[in-house]
Design a protein around this motif. Structure first.
Motif, short mmCIF file in Angstrom:
data_model
loop_
_atom_site.label_atom_id
_atom_site.label_comp_id
_atom_site.label_asym_id
_atom_site.label_seq_id
_atom_site.Cartn_x
_atom_site.Cartn_y
_atom_site.Cartn_z
N PHE A 215 53.99 -57.07 88.66
CA PHE A 215 54.52 -58.37 89.08
C PHE A 215 53.83 -59.49 88.30
O PHE A 215 54.48 -60.41 87.76
CB PHE A 215 54.28 -58.51 90.58
CG PHE A 215 55.01 -59.65 91.25
CD1 PHE A 215 56.23 -60.11 90.79
CD2 PHE A 215 54.48 -60.25 92.38
CE1 PHE A 215 56.91 -61.14 91.42
CE2 PHE A 215 55.14 -61.29 93.03
CZ PHE A 215 56.36 -61.73 92.54
N SER A 216 52.50 -59.42 88.22
CA SER A 216 51.74 -60.45 87.50
C SER A 216 51.96 -60.37 86.00
O SER A 216 52.02 -61.40 85.32
CB SER A 216 50.25 -60.31 87.83
OG SER A 216 49.99 -60.60 89.18
N THR B 243 56.09 -65.17 96.74
CA THR B 243 55.13 -64.23 96.15
C THR B 243 54.18 -63.68 97.21
O THR B 243 53.79 -62.50 97.16
CB THR B 243 54.32 -64.90 95.02
OG1 THR B 243 53.54 -65.97 95.55
CG2 THR B 243 55.24 -65.43 93.95
N GLU C 297 53.55 -59.71 98.24
CA GLU C 297 52.25 -59.04 98.32
C GLU C 297 52.10 -58.30 99.64
O GLU C 297 51.63 -57.15 99.68
CB GLU C 297 51.13 -60.07 98.14
CG GLU C 297 51.05 -60.62 96.72
CD GLU C 297 50.12 -61.81 96.61
OE1 GLU C 297 49.51 -62.19 97.64
OE2 GLU C 297 50.00 -62.37 95.51
N SER D 162 55.05 -62.16 85.11
CA SER D 162 54.85 -63.60 85.09
C SER D 162 54.14 -64.03 83.81
O SER D 162 54.52 -65.03 83.17
CB SER D 162 54.03 -64.02 86.31
OG SER D 162 53.75 -65.39 86.30
N GLY E 169 59.02 -61.51 88.30
CA GLY E 169 57.81 -62.13 87.77
C GLY E 169 58.06 -62.94 86.52
O GLY E 169 57.38 -63.94 86.27
N ILE F 124 58.28 -66.62 87.26
CA ILE F 124 57.28 -67.33 88.06
C ILE F 124 56.46 -68.32 87.23
O ILE F 124 56.42 -69.52 87.53
CB ILE F 124 56.37 -66.33 88.79
CG1 ILE F 124 57.18 -65.59 89.86
CG2 ILE F 124 55.18 -67.05 89.43
CD1 ILE F 124 56.41 -64.49 90.55
#
Length: 401
Positions: free
Chosen positions: A249-250, A224, A228, A253, A301, A304
């Protein structure tokens, strides 16, 4: 969502989740604020990088140590001491003009005194809920922590650039003290007493599951961190696309954690979840188009938070309650080292071959994590029909005859 609704209706669960998220909010702010402040004061990104490196080293070293201290002196004492020391170090950096060595020393102190909130709350969780609710709780925790990484960097960057860098550090101190005090004063923190561990420091790492959680956490967070760096290199520091892609991406997750959190954890759970992350990150290498990266990172994501939930659950289920905090400290240290390694490798590859190199690094980290999970599948506990709570601490009982 019924599992989460029942979970949040359990007394104390909602309060402790929000309190610990608030207490950990500075974790998503401090690095950026220090980078911007030290660069402004010294005029050098290199100097800022040295201060950040010292802070990261301090955090990596302190995790297992301060977590173990909670079993010796109690959670509230350790959390209060570390919170105060960390706040004083950050305040001094914000308000006092010093030489670079002094900034580096204070950055190290701030890292060493980072409150072990994450270890504390994950030690508390098994005492709050029944065994059926523990796996969803770990998943909910792993999912909601994405809120920190979505909101905190945006808030601190806005304050640092629009108001001032020392004001940004003051804001961090205010949240650190306010959120930390809320968490420390929560009734659940006072009720849970961690027994003193009878093992020597570091012995918990000889547990195969804890070592696996540390290694896979290193590889997962390394991937990850590389992502970034790659996204920033692709779209630039000021590009709106970079923030949106990382937010997607977050969000992936967060969605993955909430969607899969109720699924029981078997020996193959980590391999499947790391496989999702690896597949998504391998696809990123095909194109640097913003829509393609957004879609592939959304897919990556999704795995994760569920993978992190497996790490938390297998760690809890494999150690005695007295060793739980230290075990989580080592897992956290592995993740911190992974973040540093992922950023460093991606940085070198970006300089050498361009932004594509960062996505190659991310894919390699994730594929390595999936391979480790598959190769070591027999070492993963089967928690589908087993209580994932820590093992009880037992002692011989004297029998009067």
């Amino acid at each position: 969502m019924g599992a989460y609704r029942d979970l949040l209706q359990t007394p104390g669960v909602g309060r402790i989740i929000v309190a610990q998220l608030t207490a950990r909010f500075p974790n998503g702010m401090t690095s950026l604020a220090l980078l911007l402040h030290i660069e402004q004061v010294t005029g050098s990104y290199g100097a800022a990088g040295l201060v950040l490196a010292a802070t990261s080293v301090g955090q990596a070293v302190s995790g297992p140590v301060t977590s173990r201290w909670m079993g010796l002196w109690g959670m509230r004492k350790v959390l209060t001491l570390t919170m105060v020391v960390c706040a004083v170090a950050l305040l001094t950096i914000a308000l006092v003009d010093m030489t670079l060595p002094a900034y580096i020393a204070l950055g190290l102190v701030a890292g060493l005194s980072t409150p072990p909130v994450q270890s504390a709350v994950r030690t508390i969780y098994p005492k709050l809920v029944n065994s059926r609710q523990l796996t969803p709780l770990y998943s909910l925790d792993a999912s909601l922590q994405e809120i920190i990484w979505i909101i905190a960097p945006v808030v601190i960057t806005f304050v640092a650039t629009q108001v001032g860098t020392w004001e940004a550090l003051i804001l961090i101190v205010v949240i650190l003290i306010g959120g930390g005090s809320w968490f420390i004063l929560s009734p659940e923190v006072g009720r849970v007493r961690i027994p003193r561990s009878k093992r020597r420091f570091g012995k918990v790492l000889t547990r195969p599951t804890v070592l696996l959680a540390t290694v896979i956490g290193f590889l997962l967070i390394g991937s990850t961190a590389a992502v970034e760096a790659g996204v920033v290199a692709t779209f630039g520091h000021s590009g709106l696309e970079a923030g949106l892609v990382l937010a997607v991406f977050s969000v992936g997750s967060l969605a993955g954690g909430l969607s899969f959190g109720h699924i029981p954890i078997g020996p193959w759970a980590m391999a499947r979840r790391m496989g999702i992350v690896a597949a998504g990150l391998c696809l990123t290498m095909a194109s640097l188009n913003v829509w393609w990266l957004g879609g592939t990172l959304l897919l990556a994501g999704i795995g994760i938070a569920p993978a992190l939930a497996v790490l938390f659950a297998i760690t809890s289920a494999s150690v005695k309650f007295s060793d739980t905090a230290e075990a989580y400290g080592w897992v956290g240290t592995g993740q911190l080292i992974g973040a540093a390694a992922g950023s460093a490798v991606a940085g070198f590859l970006i300089d050498g071959v361009g932004p594509q190199g960062a996505y190659v690094a991310a894919a390699i980290f994730a594929v390595a994590g999936a391979i480790v999970a598959v190769a070591c599948v027999r070492a993963f506990p089967d928690l589908r029909h087993r209580d994932p709570s820590p093992l009880p601490d037992t002692e011989p009982t004297r029998i009067i005859t």
